[in-house]
Design a protein around this motif. Structure first.
Motif, mmCIF file in Angstrom:
data_model
loop_
_atom_site.group_PDB
_atom_site.id
_atom_site.type_symbol
_atom_site.label_atom_id
_atom_site.label_comp_id
_atom_site.label_asym_id
_atom_site.label_seq_id
_atom_site.Cartn_x
_atom_site.Cartn_y
_atom_site.Cartn_z
ATOM 1 N N GLY A 1 0.862 -1.190 0.000
ATOM 2 C CA GLY A 1 0.000 0.000 0.000
ATOM 3 C C GLY A 1 0.888 1.226 0.000
ATOM 4 O O GLY A 1 0.998 1.916 1.001
ATOM 5 N N LEU B 1 -0.678 5.910 7.942
ATOM 6 C CA LEU B 1 -0.020 4.599 8.026
ATOM 7 C C LEU B 1 0.893 4.448 9.247
ATOM 8 O O LEU B 1 0.765 3.502 10.026
ATOM 9 C CB LEU B 1 0.788 4.365 6.737
ATOM 10 C CG LEU B 1 1.869 3.302 6.789
ATOM 11 C CD1 LEU B 1 1.249 1.920 6.847
ATOM 12 C CD2 LEU B 1 2.788 3.397 5.581
ATOM 13 N N TYR C 1 -2.792 8.597 2.185
ATOM 14 C CA TYR C 1 -3.372 9.946 2.094
ATOM 15 C C TYR C 1 -4.309 10.087 0.893
ATOM 16 O O TYR C 1 -4.841 11.162 0.646
ATOM 17 C CB TYR C 1 -2.278 11.023 2.091
ATOM 18 C CG TYR C 1 -1.262 10.879 0.977
ATOM 19 C CD1 TYR C 1 -1.519 11.366 -0.289
ATOM 20 C CD2 TYR C 1 -0.045 10.252 1.214
ATOM 21 C CE1 TYR C 1 -0.588 11.234 -1.310
ATOM 22 C CE2 TYR C 1 0.898 10.112 0.211
ATOM 23 C CZ TYR C 1 0.625 10.609 -1.054
ATOM 24 O OH TYR C 1 1.548 10.458 -2.058
ATOM 25 N N TYR D 1 8.043 14.061 -1.628
ATOM 26 C CA TYR D 1 6.836 13.478 -1.020
ATOM 27 C C TYR D 1 5.669 14.468 -1.167
ATOM 28 O O TYR D 1 4.577 14.104 -1.596
ATOM 29 C CB TYR D 1 7.096 13.145 0.456
ATOM 30 C CG TYR D 1 5.964 12.403 1.128
ATOM 31 C CD1 TYR D 1 5.975 11.006 1.230
ATOM 32 C CD2 TYR D 1 4.869 13.084 1.645
ATOM 33 C CE1 TYR D 1 4.923 10.325 1.837
ATOM 34 C CE2 TYR D 1 3.814 12.416 2.246
ATOM 35 C CZ TYR D 1 3.850 11.035 2.352
ATOM 36 O OH TYR D 1 2.811 10.363 2.948
#
Ligand code: GLA
Length: 386
Positions: free
Chosen positions: A31, A171, A36, A221
């Protein structure tokens, strides 16, 4: 470990800690960047983590010491908005305290805290979430706060997003919170629900940290985060009412192709297929006859997708995955976590030995002039008071 944390506290503050809390690091099983986007993710809490030993003070000061060579800090409950310097580890404890107060708990007493860790920092195991959760549990141990574990997971994520300034999903904090020995944590990130799924017996987790990190990791990111948001905007036009990218039906993906740039289409494609993979892996894990090779292939597919569609792999991570793939006792391997460097996770049978890891290490060193950092991880329990 607990004794070491207590001793360190005593050496630093000359009294006993009132409380010690522990939170583990995590491995992302499958995953990648789904959290998000309101998707699903499977993770494992490991047996290495962070201990926070704490005692309450009669004034409003906050004093922190850490054994990891990090500088000591002194702050105050009244100074939370301003004192957190960029890059300083005090951002985490102060951010957690700030977030707890934002969520309605007025802390009256300051505290001394000592951090003791057996979790390698910067190894892609999310030491920051472990630090946040251990602090939240320790700080609130003596308060009538009424927060559930899920509330605290969200408070820590809120601190990370809004105080530390990292736009992550749920997560890391979720797995560190809801981990259980011999179990994976399954998170539905849209509904923020957490459950556990058994880890097939006799399987093992190895981390191969590439010891490289793109200098722009944080901004890359954020860039992916924005690209997914851009994809969602267009997707909403075709499916009004969807709440997140993962809500968009995979079967209708093609309809977006002409309306997105090639880059954004790739990101969306990754998220939708990756989300599907998490569902497939969970379904296989829950089936009566678990087929480890099939699950392992989903892990390899996940890596390929991160590499080709999400563009967050590196040559070092690809090298590790492709060499691990040649070893029979490896069921699957993939980059784990944010990417742009960092770590690969290998999921193996018991036949994968240190000697196999050493072979990979040698090959890696020959190619990149430095060895990877290797860790054999066992699953463990989530955050708790000791
Ligand atoms: C980092 C973030 C997580 C998640 C992963 C990628 O670890 O902290 O929230 O987005 O990257 O799946």
């Amino acid at each position: 470990m607990v004794e070491q944390a207590q001793d360190f506290f005593r050496e630093s503050f000359y009294n006993d800690p009132a409380v010690v809390a522990y939170a583990p690091g995590r491995i992302e099983f499958v995953g990648n960047h789904t959290d998000y986007n309101g998707g699903k993710v499977l993770g494992i809490a490991i047996q290495q983590g962070i201990y926070c030993a704490l005692s309450y003070r009669n004034d409003r000061k906050v004093l922190g010491v850490s054994l990891d060579g990090e500088p000591t800090f002194t702050s105050s409950l009244d100074d939370l908005e301003t004192l957190s310097e960029d890059g300083h580890w005090s951002r985490y404890p102060l951010g957690v305290v700030w977030a707890i107060q934002k969520k309605g708990i007025k802390l009256e007493r300051g505290f001394n805290l000592a951090i003791f860790s057996n979790l390698p920092m910067g190894a892609g195991l999310s030491s920051s979430a472990a630090l946040e959760l251990s602090i939240a549990y320790a700080v609130l141990a003596d308060e009538k706060h009424g927060f559930s574990k899920k509330d605290l997971v969200k408070i820590c994520m809120y601190a990370e997003n809004n105080y530390v300034g990292v736009p992550c999903g749920i997560l890391d904090q979720g797995v560190s919170g809801f981990g259980r020995e011999d179990q994976l944590v399954y998170i539905d990130c849209k509904t923020e629900s957490f459950s556990n799924v058994g880890i097939p017996q006799g399987t093992h987790f190895w981390i191969f940290n590439s010891n490289t990190q793109h200098s722009l990791t944080d901004s890359l990111y954020s860039e992916r985060f924005s690209e997914c948001a851009e994809g969602l905007k267009v997707a909403e036009g075709f499916r009004p009412g969807i709440e997140c990218l993962a809500d968009f039906p995979l079967s209708k993906l093609d309809s977006l192709a002409d309306h997105l740039s090639r880059k954004i289409y790739k990101r969306v494609k990754h998220v939708l297929y990756e989300n599907q993979r998490v569902n497939d892996v969970a379904r296989h894990l829950l089936s009566d006859s678990v087929d480890l090779r099939t699950i392992g292939n989903f892990l390899y597919d996940s890596h390929e997708s991160s590499r080709n569609l999400f563009d967050n792999s590196t040559k070092e991570l690809d090298f590790l995955v492709s060499h691990l793939r040649e070893i029979k006792s490896v069921y699957g391997a993939r980059l784990t976590g944010g990417g742009f460097g960092g770590a690969v996770m290998a999921w193996t049978s018991i036949d994968f030995k240190k000697s196999d890891a050493a072979i990979i290490s040698k090959l890696y060193e020959a190619a990149f002039d430095h060895p990877p950092r290797i860790l054999h991880c066992k699953s463990g329990d989530g955050v708790h008071l000791i």
